[in-house]
Design an enzyme around this catalytic site. Structure first.
Site, PDB file in Angstrom:
ATOM      1  N   LYS A   1       4.735  20.541  -0.909  1.00  0.00           N
ATOM      2  CA  LYS A   1       4.520  19.266  -1.589  1.00  0.00           C
ATOM      3  C   LYS A   1       4.979  19.412  -3.022  1.00  0.00           C
ATOM      4  O   LYS A   1       4.860  20.495  -3.619  1.00  0.00           O
ATOM      5  CB  LYS A   1       3.025  18.928  -1.554  1.00  0.00           C
ATOM      6  CG  LYS A   1       2.699  17.502  -1.835  1.00  0.00           C
ATOM      7  CD  LYS A   1       2.661  16.651  -0.582  1.00  0.00           C
ATOM      8  CE  LYS A   1       2.379  15.196  -0.903  1.00  0.00           C
ATOM      9  NZ  LYS A   1       2.229  14.371   0.287  1.00  0.00           N
TER      10      LYS A   1
ATOM     11  N   GLY B   1      -7.696   0.336  -0.624  1.00  0.00           N
ATOM     12  CA  GLY B   1      -6.284   0.491  -0.997  1.00  0.00           C
ATOM     13  C   GLY B   1      -5.358  -0.214  -0.024  1.00  0.00           C
ATOM     14  O   GLY B   1      -5.246   0.174   1.133  1.00  0.00           O
TER      15      GLY B   1
ATOM     16  N   GLY C   1      -1.995  -0.521  -0.200  1.00  0.00           N
ATOM     17  CA  GLY C   1      -0.633  -0.153  -0.576  1.00  0.00           C
ATOM     18  C   GLY C   1       0.273  -0.103   0.639  1.00  0.00           C
ATOM     19  O   GLY C   1       0.059  -0.810   1.632  1.00  0.00           O
TER      20      GLY C   1
ATOM     21  N   VAL D   1       0.661   1.981   3.048  1.00  0.00           N
ATOM     22  CA  VAL D   1       0.013   2.281   4.333  1.00  0.00           C
ATOM     23  C   VAL D   1      -1.124   1.300   4.603  1.00  0.00           C
ATOM     24  O   VAL D   1      -1.227   0.739   5.705  1.00  0.00           O
ATOM     25  CB  VAL D   1      -0.537   3.728   4.354  1.00  0.00           C
ATOM     26  CG1 VAL D   1      -1.201   4.006   5.702  1.00  0.00           C
ATOM     27  CG2 VAL D   1       0.565   4.736   4.097  1.00  0.00           C
TER      28      VAL D   1
HETATM   29  P1  NAI Z   1       0.516   3.288  -2.371  1.00  0.00           P
HETATM   30  O1  NAI Z   1       0.623   3.780  -3.763  1.00  0.00           O
HETATM   31  O2  NAI Z   1       1.551   2.388  -1.824  1.00  0.00           O
HETATM   32  O3  NAI Z   1      -0.897   2.554  -2.168  1.00  0.00           O
HETATM   33  C1  NAI Z   1      -2.089   2.934  -2.767  1.00  0.00           C
HETATM   34  C2  NAI Z   1      -2.891   1.663  -3.002  1.00  0.00           C
HETATM   35  O4  NAI Z   1      -4.194   2.011  -3.451  1.00  0.00           O
HETATM   36  C3  NAI Z   1      -2.291   0.759  -4.076  1.00  0.00           C
HETATM   37  O5  NAI Z   1      -2.241  -0.576  -3.601  1.00  0.00           O
HETATM   38  C4  NAI Z   1      -3.245   0.902  -5.248  1.00  0.00           C
HETATM   39  O6  NAI Z   1      -3.298  -0.252  -6.052  1.00  0.00           O
HETATM   40  C5  NAI Z   1      -4.550   1.158  -4.525  1.00  0.00           C
HETATM   41  N1  NAI Z   1      -5.578   1.828  -5.295  1.00  0.00           N
HETATM   42  C6  NAI Z   1      -5.450   2.803  -6.224  1.00  0.00           C
HETATM   43  N2  NAI Z   1      -6.650   3.168  -6.690  1.00  0.00           N
HETATM   44  C7  NAI Z   1      -7.557   2.420  -6.023  1.00  0.00           C
HETATM   45  C8  NAI Z   1      -8.973   2.334  -6.043  1.00  0.00           C
HETATM   46  N3  NAI Z   1      -9.705   3.107  -6.853  1.00  0.00           N
HETATM   47  N4  NAI Z   1      -9.573   1.473  -5.207  1.00  0.00           N
HETATM   48  C9  NAI Z   1      -8.859   0.688  -4.390  1.00  0.00           C
HETATM   49  N5  NAI Z   1      -7.514   0.709  -4.328  1.00  0.00           N
HETATM   50  C10 NAI Z   1      -6.883   1.562  -5.140  1.00  0.00           C
HETATM   51  O7  NAI Z   1       0.354   4.602  -1.476  1.00  0.00           O
HETATM   52  P2  NAI Z   1       0.532   4.745   0.088  1.00  0.00           P
HETATM   53  O8  NAI Z   1       1.882   5.220   0.384  1.00  0.00           O
HETATM   54  O9  NAI Z   1      -0.001   3.538   0.782  1.00  0.00           O
HETATM   55  O10 NAI Z   1      -0.447   5.970   0.379  1.00  0.00           O
HETATM   56  C11 NAI Z   1      -1.859   5.799   0.395  1.00  0.00           C
HETATM   57  C12 NAI Z   1      -2.507   7.147   0.654  1.00  0.00           C
HETATM   58  O11 NAI Z   1      -2.059   7.656   1.909  1.00  0.00           O
HETATM   59  C13 NAI Z   1      -2.144   8.233  -0.378  1.00  0.00           C
HETATM   60  O12 NAI Z   1      -3.251   9.071  -0.551  1.00  0.00           O
HETATM   61  C14 NAI Z   1      -1.024   8.996   0.294  1.00  0.00           C
HETATM   62  O13 NAI Z   1      -0.927  10.331  -0.147  1.00  0.00           O
HETATM   63  C15 NAI Z   1      -1.469   8.935   1.733  1.00  0.00           C
HETATM   64  N6  NAI Z   1      -0.372   9.090   2.670  1.00  0.00           N
HETATM   65  C16 NAI Z   1       0.691   8.232   2.654  1.00  0.00           C
HETATM   66  C17 NAI Z   1       1.718   8.380   3.566  1.00  0.00           C
HETATM   67  C18 NAI Z   1       2.846   7.411   3.629  1.00  0.00           C
HETATM   68  O14 NAI Z   1       3.571   7.420   4.638  1.00  0.00           O
HETATM   69  N7  NAI Z   1       3.037   6.552   2.643  1.00  0.00           N
HETATM   70  C19 NAI Z   1       1.723   9.486   4.532  1.00  0.00           C
HETATM   71  C20 NAI Z   1       0.519  10.281   4.520  1.00  0.00           C
HETATM   72  C21 NAI Z   1      -0.463  10.102   3.590  1.00  0.00           C
END
Ligand code: NAI
Length: 345
Positions: A78, A178, A180, A182
């Site tokens: 990573k 969250g 985001g 995912v």
């Molecule tokens: P992203 O950055 O697109 O989404 C994260 C979301 O969480 C954002 O909408 C943000 O505003 C929100 N957020 C941040 N702090 C917050 C809080 N305190 N309370 C509520 N919402 C909050 O990231 P993504 O890609 O969706 O990933 C989400 C998680 O899944 C991360 O931990 C990432 O490492 C993990 N992950 C993602 C993968 C992927 O394919 N994108 C694969 C495996 C794990």
């Protein structure tokens, strides 16, 4: 290692900086017994360097476990980039990052993670071949997030069946922390399956959209973990499950995408003591790495990858069967299972 609670030492850690672009990166290769370290690159405004180290080391170990349980021919790695303060040139930053990746000569393969995009990976691709997750004309590839969400969704299904005795998700209440890349796709899948959603995000635009599109109940970011629901899906950042939050949880099942949900390994015990079934993050969120790994090997084909991601549900069912025999918590059982695969490799 850095005084952190890691079960196995890392093979290699590269710390690289580039003054012109402002790059400060740390690439951690945890274990290459199964193949090169494969895992995303995170850009984050870390409080300090130690926080960045900690994140990279934990995340790369998680990737070793994730890739092993997903039966991929890759080890764990990573990268984290400390987000430069003020204005910066994104293209220059990722070009410099790519050179750091390239210097490892294939010991680490990068992809998208929190704070990075497929556009960033395109820049990386111009400077190193050790990258995946890139949209390709007429070929499989690109954003892994929908695949990650699908893996989490089938895990919720498997967990709801085994833990809550539910044969479908109709009326199941799920809190998503969250919305985001995912979390949003997960909300779509759950909504389509008839689940009732409670959501929180620091971005009010996303929660308003979820309310309009899915009829979701919106709560504050400080309320989501304790929401009165059947299932909690942490899909923001790590360490949301800790000694402060766990006593407040009302869900009986935790299944979400966020990496490193447990602040400490012992938090797995706290959850089990409260009778909450925790499905380990690196088991259920492997859909994205399955997608980028198949893309990287030129083996990607949409239906086959989705079928492979769907098989995460079988491993969830197996894990829940294993703990009945071993008496371990799901978190400890998954660690032991993954470690056995690394040893065997
Ligand atoms: P992203 O950055 O697109 O989404 C994260 C979301 O969480 C954002 O909408 C943000 O505003 C929100 N957020 C941040 N702090 C917050 C809080 N305190 N309370 C509520 N919402 C909050 O990231 P993504 O890609 O969706 O990933 C989400 C998680 O899944 C991360 O931990 C990432 O490492 C993990 N992950 C993602 C993968 C992927 O394919 N994108 C694969 C495996 C794990």
């Amino acid at each position: 290692f850095f005084g952190l609670p890691h079960q196995a030492p890392h093979e290699r850690v590269l710390i690289a900086a580039d003054e012109a672009s402002g790059l400060r990166t740390l690439i951690a290769v945890h274990n290459t017994a199964r193949g090169p370290g494969f895992g995303g690159c995170r850009v984050w405004a870390y409080e300090n360097d130690l926080a960045a180290h900690h994140d990279a080391l934990r995340l790369s170990q998680g990737m070793s476990y994730k890739n092993a349980l997903a039966n991929l021919p890759f080890g764990g790695g990573k990268a984290v980039i400390v987000k430069p303060k003020g204005e910066f040139n994104r293209e220059q930053l990722f070009a410099a990052f790519a050179r750091a990746v390239d210097s490892l000569q294939g010991a680490y393969i990068t992809a998208e993670d929190v704070g990075t995009t497929t556009a960033d990976m395109r820049v990386v691709q111009r400077h190193t071949k050790y990258v995946s997750g890139i949209p390709r004309e007429g070929a499989f590839g690109g954003d892994p997030s929908p695949k990650t969400a699908w893996g989490v969704f089938v895990s919720v299904q498997a967990g709801a069946k085994a833990v809550l005795g539910r044969s479908d998700l109709q009326g199941l209440t799920v809190a998503i922390q969250g919305l985001g890349a995912v979390g949003w796709h997960l909300a779509e899948f759950l909504h389509q399956a008839g689940a009732k959603l409670t959501v929180a995000d620091i971005d009010p635009g996303k929660t308003a959209k979820a309310q309009a599109q899915f009829g979701a109940t919106v709560v504050g970011v400080d309320q989501i973990l304790a929401a009165p629901v059947d299932v909690l899906a942490p899909c923001a950042l790590g360490a949301s499950l800790n000694a402060t939050t766990i006593p407040t949880l009302q869900a009986k099942l935790v299944c979400g995408a966020a990496n490193n949900q447990l602040a400490l390994p012992s938090d797995g015990n706290l959850l089990a003591d409260r009778g909450i079934a925790y499905l380990p993050d690196y088991l259920v969120n492997a859909g994205g790495i399955i997608s980028v790994a198949r893309e990287y090997r030129g083996e990607g084909e949409e239906q086959a990858v989705m079928a492979e991601v769907s098989r995460i549900a079988e491993r969830v069912t197996e894990l829940l069967a294993r703990i009945k025999v071993s008496g371990r918590t799901p978190a400890a059982e998954a660690d032991a299972w993954a470690q056995s695969l690394l040893v065997r490799a």
